[in-house]
Design an enzyme around this catalytic site. Structure first.
Site, PDB file in Angstrom:
ATOM      1  CD  GLU A  87     -78.446 -60.806 111.470  1.00 38.01           C
ATOM      2  OE1 GLU A  87     -79.296 -61.703 111.618  1.00 38.01           O
ATOM      3  OE2 GLU A  87     -78.729 -59.653 111.092  1.00 38.01           O
ATOM      4  CB  SER A 479     -61.560 -67.612  44.482  1.00 36.29           C
ATOM      5  OG  SER A 479     -62.182 -67.554  43.218  1.00 36.29           O
TER       6      SER A 479
END
Length: 811
Positions: A87, A479
């Site tokens: 780069e 229950s």
């Protein structure tokens, strides 16, 4: 000659002055209003948030940009050299703008003008940082001038390493990866320090156009670009010719990420995500780089998923065969169609094509090979039960269930143990017929002492439905609520041997309204029975009489106190479990029984750290000053942490309730679990018309809850109750989770008395009596006690605002 020299010098000076003035004008004109580059000194890029299980295994990642920030000191020098070679070769020598590269680009672009070739760029790494952070991607002379000005300023304000850190952590490298650390994991499943030379070169090849150099779709172009980077590194003196040649000859290979733990927990993880958003907001979750340590135990989660899967499939098979998932269309690609169906299924489930059907077997094509569905693994495939619950005749001929070209779900026989019967031994090419359950359910497991949620599965398949039935489904517990009515009675001074009349009960609801007539599941009456039997046998009439005696205000208070329901309606039907709650709340409430009556809050997260490692949340807020030992370990006493949990009930009452629930396993509705030989207690629950099935239970150190029901409530099936649908799942989970765990008894509080009594009558007996059990009594209590017959008066406290009381059939 002198005049010519004078004129030339004057023109040169004039041109220099004009050039200088032009440069000053450009800086003055374009330098105004530029973004403040100083803000980059405090740069905090969006970083991925990672969610870990309790053992550190990675569960999930959340990010708007998949990035892992790494300081430049931790980036391998050769990786930096690869990017510089690709780069910006003059990065360490230029001042932000590379004039030589700029001139070369200008000349090259002039020469190539009109040729159709892509223009050559000359942006330095500094200019790329400026563009990415401070400017836009606009293609214009104005933007390039601003970019150059900002780059010059940045070079004066930041070191080269600081600029590199910004660049290498911000740059997009394809496949959703931002920064070199994230890209290394994405492409090669490696940390930066594990990368090989050719892998570093490939990453450096990506910034210009990641999609053009995709390692799979454009492998040749990617390899050429990688090798170009290697050549540049060699020409720049970073690597030798031999190193470059060796790296070029290595094929470009990518690897799948393997950092995720094998225990998949999508319902748990999604609930963690919701909590993080509520607590910190979406920005912190997706950009903040949080490190979240959860309470999840991957092993228990895997066991929970399997137990729920097997239980739901077994229940669904008992309701009959609903037909194939699809029928193959003419000309369709068989492998593609089967792969699409299989992708939607749970692990170890496959889509198969029926190719031939006989009376006692079916030939199938599955996973690229031929196989068989024997009748012994498909006998259950009779038509669904009728609405009245009547079961059609048993299947005698497999041709009545399957046809050629049907696409069906199959499983290896090892995953369907409920189908292997009568000594049948499956062969290697055998598969069991299956189907996606229509019924749903959930299972949770938590630490009853801390509330830490260890496992949670909120449904059969998260890919089909994200609705979490463990925390989002409000259902009647039936229950399973009764223990808190009995606990209120124990706190009020009653004992487990207090007798309650089990006889017809009729309550007048008011003018023009029907009588409320609760009934036992068996539709029978048993006369005076002790409280213990009322819990063990889940007697509705005893519970209703007890609630009438206590008053519904007290029952309502216990429901609120234990986190079941913040505002339970003061109706007698609520004592039989008509009030709605969630599985997680109910399981946590049972955990508060076994821990001695201490309050716990279910938690999914232990600790959260920010991107800098600072702890910003901790579930356990206790302070342990003695845990800090600046001088190191010198055999000092083990620090004692304070117990800040609120005491909700008398520890003796809680232990009495634990003992009674242990009796449910030994003699009551959960006795099918007794064969496991473990120390366990719990309670079943089933609601009106068998629409919901529950079992909530615990060992001394683990609370487990199971819920089964349809998303649109309807009967589970004829004679299907909590005992048949939830207890097997609970037992399967319990058996697998307690392997190699020591068996310890429930912890007893101080100041209790243990007296042998008759299991049915509660009268004192000798320890060697066949019906003897060890009953728990508080100081001053003895076997026997008063008979609760008729409540002293309902008044208005047990009535609804409209005078209503009614519900029936909850057991």
């Amino acid at each position: 000659m002198l005049r010519l020299i004078s004129i030339t010098l004057s023109l040169t000076v004039l041109m220099a002055m004009l050039a200088g003035a032009s440069i000053l004008w450009i800086f003055w004109t374009y330098g105004k209003g530029l973004p403040d580059y100083q803000q980059l000194a405090n740069y905090e890029p969006p970083v991925v948030t990672r969610v870990h299980a309790g053992n550190g295994a990675l569960l999930a990642e959340y990010a708007s940009e998949k990035r892992l920030f790494v300081p430049v000191e931790a980036i391998p020098p050769r990786l930096i050299q690869a990017f510089i070679s690709a780069e910006d070769k003059a990065f360490y020598s230029h001042f932000g703008v590379d004039l030589r590269a700029l001139a070369r680009a200008v000349i090259t672009n002039i020469v190539n003008y009109g040729s159709g070739r892509r223009p050559v760029g000359a942006s330095t790494i500094t200019q790329q940082v400026t563009k990415n952070f401070l400017l836009t991607n606009e293609v214009s002379i104005d933007r390039k001038i601003k970019e150059a000005i900002l780059s010059l300023r940045m070079e004066r304000a930041f070191t080269k390493d600081q600029i590199l850190a910004l660049y290498l952590n911000e740059i997009y490298l394809g496949r959703g990866s931002y920064g070199v650390a994230a890209a290394a994991l994405k492409y090669f499943d490696k940390s930066l320090d594990q990368l090989d030379l050719q892998e570093m070169a490939y990453l450096a090849a990506l910034p210009k156009a990641p999609n053009n150099y995709h390692p799979t779709h454009n492998r040749r172009a990617a390899t050429v670009r990688r090798n170009w980077v290697l050549r540049e590194m060699q020409e720049n003196g970073y690597i030798s010719q031999d190193e470059a040649d060796l790296a070029k000859n290595i094929p470009l290979q990518i690897s799948r990420q393997s950092g995720f733990d094998g225990a998949d927990a999508p319902y748990f993880t999604e609930e963690v995500r919701r909590q993080l958003i509520r607590q910190f907001g979406e920005s912190s979750l997706y950009d903040g780089g949080l490190s979240v340590r959860t309470t999840l135990d991957p092993f228990l989660q895997q066991v929970a998923d399997k137990a729920l899967e097997h239980g739901l499939e077994a229940l669904d098979r008992r309701q009959g065969w609903r037909g194939p998932v699809d029928v193959l269309k003419d000309g369709a690609d068989v492998d593609r169609v089967l792969a699409e169906h299989t992708a939607k299924l749970r692990p170890n489930h496959y889509a198969a094509l029926v190719t031939k059907v006989r009376r006692r077997s079916a030939e199938i094509y599955v996973a690229g090979r031929q196989a068989i569905i024997p009748f012994e693994l498909a006998f259950w495939a009779y038509p669904p039960r009728r609405d009245d619950g009547v079961r059609p005749p048993p299947l005698r001929d497999l041709r009545n269930a399957l046809s050629k070209n049907d696409i069906v779900i199959v499983q290896p026989p090892g995953f369907t143990p409920d189908l292997i019967r009568n000594g049948f031994k499956p062969e290697a090419n055998h598969f069991a017929l299956g189907q996606r359950p229509a019924v749903e359910g959930a299972i949770v497991a938590l630490d009853p002492h801390t509330g830490r949620l260890l496992a949670m599965s909120g449904g059969y398949n998260y890919a089909d439905s994200e609705f979490n039935r463990a925390v989002q489904a409000m259902r009647q517990p039936g229950s399973a609520f009764k223990p808190f009515v009995y606990l209120a009675a124990l706190d009020a001074g009653y004992s487990p041997t207090t007798r309650i009349l089990d006889a017809p009960l009729v309550v007048d609801q008011g003018l023009g309204k029907p009588k409320w007539k609760p009934a036992n599941y068996t539709k029978r009456f048993y006369g005076p029975s002790i409280m213990r039997v009322g819990i063990e046998k889940s007697r509705n009439l005893m519970t209703a009489r007890l609630a009438m005696t206590l008053g519904m205000d007290r029952v309502k208070d216990y429901a609120r106190r234990f986190g079941l329901n913040e505002n339970l309606p003061p109706l007698l039907s609520m004592s039989l479990g008509a009030g709605e709650t969630t599985l997680l709340r109910l399981t946590a409430a049972y955990g508060m029984l076994v821990n001695g009556g201490r309050k716990i809050t279910p938690s999914l997260i232990d600790r959260i750290q920010d991107r800098n490692g600072k702890t910003i949340f901790r579930h356990d807020k206790r302070v342990c000053e003695a845990c800090v030992a600046p001088g190191g370990w010198t055999n000092q006493a083990i620090p004692k942490l304070p117990d800040s949990r609120e005491q909700l009930t008398d520890p003796a009452s809680a232990f009495q309730m634990v003992s009674m629930l242990e009796g449910v396993i030994k003699r009551g509705t959960g006795r099918s679990i007794k064969k496991l030989g473990l120390v366990v207690a719990g309670k079943t629950g089933t609601t009106n018309d068998n629409t919901n099935g529950w079992f909530i239970g615990f060992t001394p150190d683990l609370a487990i809850g199971v819920f089964i029901g349809y998303d649109r409530p309807r009967p589970l099936g004829k004679r299907e109750t909590g005992s048949t649908v939830a207890v097997p799942i609970f037992g399967d989970f319990l058996m697998r989770s307690q392997i190699d765990k020591p068996s310890i008894p429930f912890r007893r509080p101080n100041d209790i008395h243990v007296i042998p009594v008759h299991a049915e009558t509660g009268e004192r007996v000798l320890p060697k009596d066949k019906a003897a059990i060890l009953e728990i009594f508080k100081p001053g209590q003895r076997p026997g006690g008063a008979l609760i017959d008729v409540a002293p008066g309902l008044g208005n406290k047990s009535m609804a605002p409209n005078g209503g009381l009614a519900t029936q059939g909850l057991y």
